[in-house]
Write a protein that holds these residues in place. Structure first.
Motif, PDB file in Angstrom:
ATOM      1  N   ASP A  85       8.373  80.406 107.923  1.00  0.00           N
ATOM      2  CA  ASP A  85       8.082  81.806 108.225  1.00  0.00           C
ATOM      3  C   ASP A  85       8.969  82.672 107.335  1.00  0.00           C
ATOM      4  O   ASP A  85      10.123  82.949 107.660  1.00  0.00           O
ATOM      5  N   ILE A  86       8.425  83.088 106.198  1.00  0.00           N
ATOM      6  CA  ILE A  86       9.284  83.740 105.209  1.00  0.00           C
ATOM      7  C   ILE A  86       9.738  85.126 105.682  1.00  0.00           C
ATOM      8  O   ILE A  86      10.858  85.528 105.371  1.00  0.00           O
ATOM      9  N   PRO A 105       7.811  89.297 100.562  1.00  0.00           N
ATOM     10  CA  PRO A 105       7.403  88.088  99.837  1.00  0.00           C
ATOM     11  C   PRO A 105       6.436  88.429  98.697  1.00  0.00           C
ATOM     12  O   PRO A 105       5.690  89.405  98.778  1.00  0.00           O
ATOM     13  N   ARG A 106       6.492  87.616  97.639  1.00  0.00           N
ATOM     14  CA  ARG A 106       5.489  87.741  96.584  1.00  0.00           C
ATOM     15  C   ARG A 106       4.914  86.361  96.303  1.00  0.00           C
ATOM     16  O   ARG A 106       5.373  85.358  96.848  1.00  0.00           O
ATOM     17  N   GLY A 107       3.899  86.315  95.449  1.00  0.00           N
ATOM     18  CA  GLY A 107       3.193  85.055  95.221  1.00  0.00           C
ATOM     19  C   GLY A 107       3.962  84.104  94.327  1.00  0.00           C
ATOM     20  O   GLY A 107       4.478  84.509  93.282  1.00  0.00           O
ATOM     21  N   GLY A 108       4.050  82.849  94.741  1.00  0.00           N
ATOM     22  CA  GLY A 108       4.646  81.794  93.920  1.00  0.00           C
ATOM     23  C   GLY A 108       3.588  80.794  93.498  1.00  0.00           C
ATOM     24  O   GLY A 108       2.386  81.048  93.653  1.00  0.00           O
ATOM     25  N   VAL A 109       4.023  79.666  92.971  1.00  0.00           N
ATOM     26  CA  VAL A 109       3.067  78.660  92.507  1.00  0.00           C
ATOM     27  C   VAL A 109       2.325  78.047  93.684  1.00  0.00           C
ATOM     28  O   VAL A 109       2.819  78.001  94.813  1.00  0.00           O
ATOM     29  N   GLN A 110       1.130  77.588  93.427  1.00  0.00           N
ATOM     30  CA  GLN A 110       0.292  76.878  94.398  1.00  0.00           C
ATOM     31  C   GLN A 110       0.074  77.672  95.682  1.00  0.00           C
ATOM     32  O   GLN A 110       0.046  77.116  96.774  1.00  0.00           O
ATOM     33  N   GLY A 111      -0.050  78.997  95.533  1.00  0.00           N
ATOM     34  CA  GLY A 111      -0.363  79.813  96.692  1.00  0.00           C
ATOM     35  C   GLY A 111       0.770  79.992  97.682  1.00  0.00           C
ATOM     36  O   GLY A 111       0.558  80.491  98.796  1.00  0.00           O
TER      37      GLY A 111
END
Lengths: 134, 134
Positions: A85-86, A105-111
């Protein structure tokens, strides 16, 4: 707050050379490769146990990883801890008085969804929180 | 060859301050503290999942970690991968053409046996192989 070490991030000059090292010499399995324009990198993941090594080649010298390479050379760039739970993890880190680079939060690799803690808050260690895609 | 990321090693100026950060602010559990004269450090382990963070305060400026701090400041020092058989892992790394700092295992924290790969062989990443005590 954290489940485990999710990955280490490694700044590399050349992603193909780095894959030769991690996959062919160290025997890790390549899992994924992705160009992340928003973070200025091309990333490849190699798996080790339930975690992975994230190899990062900068798309330009002006990107974060490009400037890291110019200043320090190739090597360990960051560590990432996994959380379920970020938003809660960001809240707990801020409640402890630590500065975040990313308060959302922002988007990282693999969703995945990711957020970085400011390294001045964590003894020079660039620390990432990552909530994997469900 | 490797089971998982065993730990990351972090060079710190002050072990008590680092424990305040990792234990009290980041919520990791302190597992162990040990003075390792042979490696010139006082080490503390904080657990995260099945792995840990190894906090390293140098015993002298001339130690490896002391020189690292003088050159680069506090931050990520090494990554360690867990293996069930360190002699085989060393053999596999050498067979792949990579130079070891330690061609024979030596003693690490908590009765483990460890060996370091030379960072010039691993793209500037100081890489440790660790066989935990049985």
């Amino acid at each position: 707050m954290f489940g485990q070490i999710d990955h280490i991030g490694v700044a590399v000059e050349d992603l193909d050379d780095a894959l030769d090292l991690y996959r062919d010499a160290l025997g890790m399995r390549q899992q994924h490769r992705e160009r992340l324009e928003s973070q200025g990198v091309e990333a490849a993941l190699v798996g080790v146990g339930d975690g992975h090594v994230e190899l990062l080649e900068p798309l330009s010298p002006e990107s974060n990883v490009g400037r890291f390479l110019a200043r320090r050379g190739p090597g360990l760039h960051h560590v990432a801890y996994r959380t379920a739970d970020i938003e809660s993890a960001i809240g707990a880190v801020r409640a402890a008085g630590l500065d975040m680079i990313d308060e959302q939060p922002r988007g990282g690799v693999q969703g995945s969804r990711v957020a970085f803690v400011h390294p001045r808050a964590t003894g020079g260690v660039l620390t990432e929180l990552v909530e994997p895609a469900h």
